[in-house]
Design a protein around this motif. Structure first.
Motif, PDB file in Angstrom:
ATOM      1  N   ALA A 116      90.676 100.954  97.551  1.00  0.00           N
ATOM      2  CA  ALA A 116      89.659 100.774  98.586  1.00  0.00           C
ATOM      3  C   ALA A 116      88.640 101.896  98.522  1.00  0.00           C
ATOM      4  O   ALA A 116      87.418 101.662  98.579  1.00  0.00           O
ATOM      5  N   ALA A 117      89.116 103.132  98.403  1.00  0.00           N
ATOM      6  CA  ALA A 117      88.215 104.283  98.303  1.00  0.00           C
ATOM      7  C   ALA A 117      87.343 104.190  97.058  1.00  0.00           C
ATOM      8  O   ALA A 117      86.154 104.527  97.086  1.00  0.00           O
ATOM      9  N   LEU A 145      98.635  97.447 104.780  1.00  0.00           N
ATOM     10  CA  LEU A 145      97.856  98.640 104.433  1.00  0.00           C
ATOM     11  C   LEU A 145      96.468  98.674 105.068  1.00  0.00           C
ATOM     12  O   LEU A 145      95.647  99.515 104.698  1.00  0.00           O
ATOM     13  N   ALA A 146      96.200  97.785 106.008  1.00  0.00           N
ATOM     14  CA  ALA A 146      94.847  97.697 106.569  1.00  0.00           C
ATOM     15  C   ALA A 146      94.391  98.998 107.200  1.00  0.00           C
ATOM     16  O   ALA A 146      93.248  99.438 106.997  1.00  0.00           O
ATOM     17  N   VAL A 147      95.248  99.645 107.976  1.00  0.00           N
ATOM     18  CA  VAL A 147      94.868 100.903 108.623  1.00  0.00           C
ATOM     19  C   VAL A 147      94.709 101.999 107.584  1.00  0.00           C
ATOM     20  O   VAL A 147      93.739 102.772 107.613  1.00  0.00           O
ATOM     21  N   ALA A 148      95.655 102.079 106.652  1.00  0.00           N
ATOM     22  CA  ALA A 148      95.570 103.103 105.598  1.00  0.00           C
ATOM     23  C   ALA A 148      94.306 102.924 104.761  1.00  0.00           C
ATOM     24  O   ALA A 148      93.628 103.905 104.420  1.00  0.00           O
ATOM     25  N   ASN A 149      93.970 101.687 104.436  1.00  0.00           N
ATOM     26  CA  ASN A 149      92.755 101.424 103.659  1.00  0.00           C
ATOM     27  C   ASN A 149      91.502 101.808 104.441  1.00  0.00           C
ATOM     28  O   ASN A 149      90.548 102.369 103.885  1.00  0.00           O
ATOM     29  N   THR A 150      91.504 101.496 105.734  1.00  0.00           N
ATOM     30  CA  THR A 150      90.362 101.849 106.588  1.00  0.00           C
ATOM     31  C   THR A 150      90.164 103.357 106.619  1.00  0.00           C
ATOM     32  O   THR A 150      89.042 103.858 106.463  1.00  0.00           O
ATOM     33  N   LEU A 151      91.249 104.092 106.795  1.00  0.00           N
ATOM     34  CA  LEU A 151      91.164 105.553 106.846  1.00  0.00           C
ATOM     35  C   LEU A 151      90.708 106.135 105.511  1.00  0.00           C
ATOM     36  O   LEU A 151      89.930 107.102 105.481  1.00  0.00           O
ATOM     37  N   ALA A 152      91.144 105.543 104.415  1.00  0.00           N
ATOM     38  CA  ALA A 152      90.709 106.014 103.097  1.00  0.00           C
ATOM     39  C   ALA A 152      89.205 105.848 102.937  1.00  0.00           C
ATOM     40  O   ALA A 152      88.528 106.709 102.354  1.00  0.00           O
ATOM     41  N   CYS A 153      88.666 104.757 103.472  1.00  0.00           N
ATOM     42  CA  CYS A 153      87.230 104.508 103.372  1.00  0.00           C
ATOM     43  C   CYS A 153      86.435 105.393 104.325  1.00  0.00           C
ATOM     44  O   CYS A 153      85.315 105.810 104.009  1.00  0.00           O
ATOM     45  N   ILE A 154      87.004 105.688 105.485  1.00  0.00           N
ATOM     46  CA  ILE A 154      86.362 106.633 106.399  1.00  0.00           C
ATOM     47  C   ILE A 154      86.237 107.984 105.712  1.00  0.00           C
ATOM     48  O   ILE A 154      85.205 108.663 105.797  1.00  0.00           O
ATOM     49  N   GLU A 155      87.285 108.370 105.012  1.00  0.00           N
ATOM     50  CA  GLU A 155      87.279 109.657 104.317  1.00  0.00           C
ATOM     51  C   GLU A 155      86.211 109.699 103.225  1.00  0.00           C
ATOM     52  O   GLU A 155      85.669 110.756 102.905  1.00  0.00           O
ATOM     53  N   GLU A 156      85.882 108.526 102.686  1.00  0.00           N
ATOM     54  CA  GLU A 156      84.855 108.452 101.644  1.00  0.00           C
ATOM     55  C   GLU A 156      83.454 108.259 102.215  1.00  0.00           C
ATOM     56  O   GLU A 156      82.487 108.148 101.460  1.00  0.00           O
ATOM     57  N   GLY A 157      83.336 108.177 103.543  1.00  0.00           N
ATOM     58  CA  GLY A 157      82.002 108.138 104.134  1.00  0.00           C
ATOM     59  C   GLY A 157      81.571 106.830 104.748  1.00  0.00           C
ATOM     60  O   GLY A 157      80.394 106.681 105.110  1.00  0.00           O
TER      61      GLY A 157
END
Length: 411
Positions: free
Chosen positions: A209-210, A238-250
């Protein structure tokens, strides 16, 4: 006539500069904007149907929670969705109200009618079109160039009616990266102010995702003119984990549902994403405008109105989140609640700690409950009552009435 066209051109240029300034401000601020889709994607879950007045009630609660935008429904799909949106217009004032549309002009016209009366800066449309090979070939029977043309025409048509226009390539996570970036570029050129990345079938992992977000940021030359949203389904959990990974990428905007309800295994849970950001500010370094104390009551309200009950083990809103039957945990919680809690109930508006009396409970919990009930008991009494509790058949609930009965039996 020529003068009118010149005035309109100047007006359009000013509006475009204002939009760009607002988008740039959002991006510079680093604030994560939450877009809730409980009333649209969440309601698509079988058995989660909501009546218009129930949608309005949830919308009010979401507004109080601090949602930035509200995916209010798909007005072209049903009269009930249209009615629900009409009920929100002029009532739900803080979030931006958006309506879902296919890349079809008639859908956009219906959305404009449904949202009529809301201020321009508080209404918008979200367009979607399948872009993966599976969708292009098997569902739409369209070529790459035909899809690009559809995107350009319909986003442009929407931009003539709305200042806020979002576009999402359906099944983006199975779309060729180079083509995905083309779709985004075309949409932004046509007037999209937000572009979404939906993992429509919930197949990604956080790293993949990231990687998609990085590729979009690198491959869409005009991305500075639009916010980037992410929308994850939970088919692999993994929806929450994927969302957080994308938040971390901006990623700028996250699309979630309360309790994670939605198609198949559901969507990313609003309350879980919020609390992960709240608990790990040192990692994510992103601000948000959600009032966490509203989360647990919001979860309960959505469960009540949709009829989709919350698992006891569900984070934030589940019945067990602040309950324990383990004696060692009970002892620790009585000494200091932080010993066995990631956060206290009041942080999310939850209920009181529950020290459940059962086969695994400890004497401290028994003594504590007896004291709360003003029942005098010495250490020997407490041990005797605890043994009685542990001998109860499976399924027996030790409520206050049962506890008093056990006290009477040892005396």
């Amino acid at each position: 006539m020529a003068q009118n066209r010149a005035i309109q051109k100047i007006s359009d240029q000013i509006a475009a500069r204002v939009r760009h300034a607002i988008i740039s401000h959002h991006k510079r601020s680093g604030t994560v904007l939450f877009s809730d889709t409980t009333l649209r994607d969440g309601e698509q879950m079988p058995g989660a149907t909501l009546e218009p007045h129930e949608k309005l009630r949830i919308a009010r609660a979401l507004e109080e929670t601090g949602i930035h935008s509200l995916d209010a429904g798909f007005p072209a799909s049903s009269a009930a969705d249209f009615e629900a949106i009409r009920m929100m217009v002029g009532v739900i004032k803080k979030p931006v109200l958006t309506a879902l549309c296919r890349t079809v002009r008639s859908d956009i016209d219906i959305a404009a009618e449904a949202l009529d009366g809301n201020p321009l800066h508080k209404k918008g449309v979200s367009l979607f079109c399948g872009t993966s090979p599976l969708h292009r070939i098997h569902k739409l029977n369209r070529s790459r160039s035909e899809i690009l043309s559809i995107i350009s025409r319909t986003v442009g048509y929407a931009a003539d009616k709305f200042r806020i226009v979002a576009f999402s390539p359906e099944d983006a996570s199975r779309t060729e990266v180079d083509y995905l970036c083309q779709c985004y570029k075309e949409a932004i050129d046509a007037g999209a102010t937000t572009v979404g990345f939906p993992d429509t079938v919930g197949l990604l992992t956080p790293r993949k995702a990231a990687d998609f977000i990085k590729a979009i940021q690198d491959g869409v030359p005009n991305l500075d003119r639009a916010l980037l949203a992410v929308h994850f389904h939970n088919d692999l959990g993994l929806a929450v984990a994927n969302t957080l990974a994308c938040i971390e990428e901006g990623a700028n905007v996250v699309q979630c549902t309360v309790n994670g309800i939605g198609e198949r295994a559901g969507n990313a849970s609003l309350e879980e994403v919020v609390m992960a950001l709240a608990m790990h500010g040192d990692q994510y370094r992103r601000k948000f405008r959600i009032d966490t104390t509203k989360l647990a009551p919001l979860c309960q309200l959505v469960a009540q109105l949709t009829g989709v009950m919350i698992s006891r083990m569900k984070p934030i809103g589940g019945a067990n989140i602040f309950a324990t039957e383990a004696g060692i945990h009970q002892d620790g919680l009585l000494k200091n609640p932080d010993t066995y809690l990631p956060f206290r109930p009041e942080v999310v508006g939850g209920g009181e700690l529950q020290l459940v009396l059962g086969r695994h409970c400890g004497r401290k919990a028994v003594a504590h409950r007896l004291a709360e009930l003003a029942i005098t008991a010495d250490d020997q009494d407490v041990l005797a009552i605890m043994e009685q509790i542990k001998q109860q058949p499976k399924g027996v609930i030790i409520d206050d009435h049962k506890l008093r009965q056990l006290v009477a039996q040892i005396r």
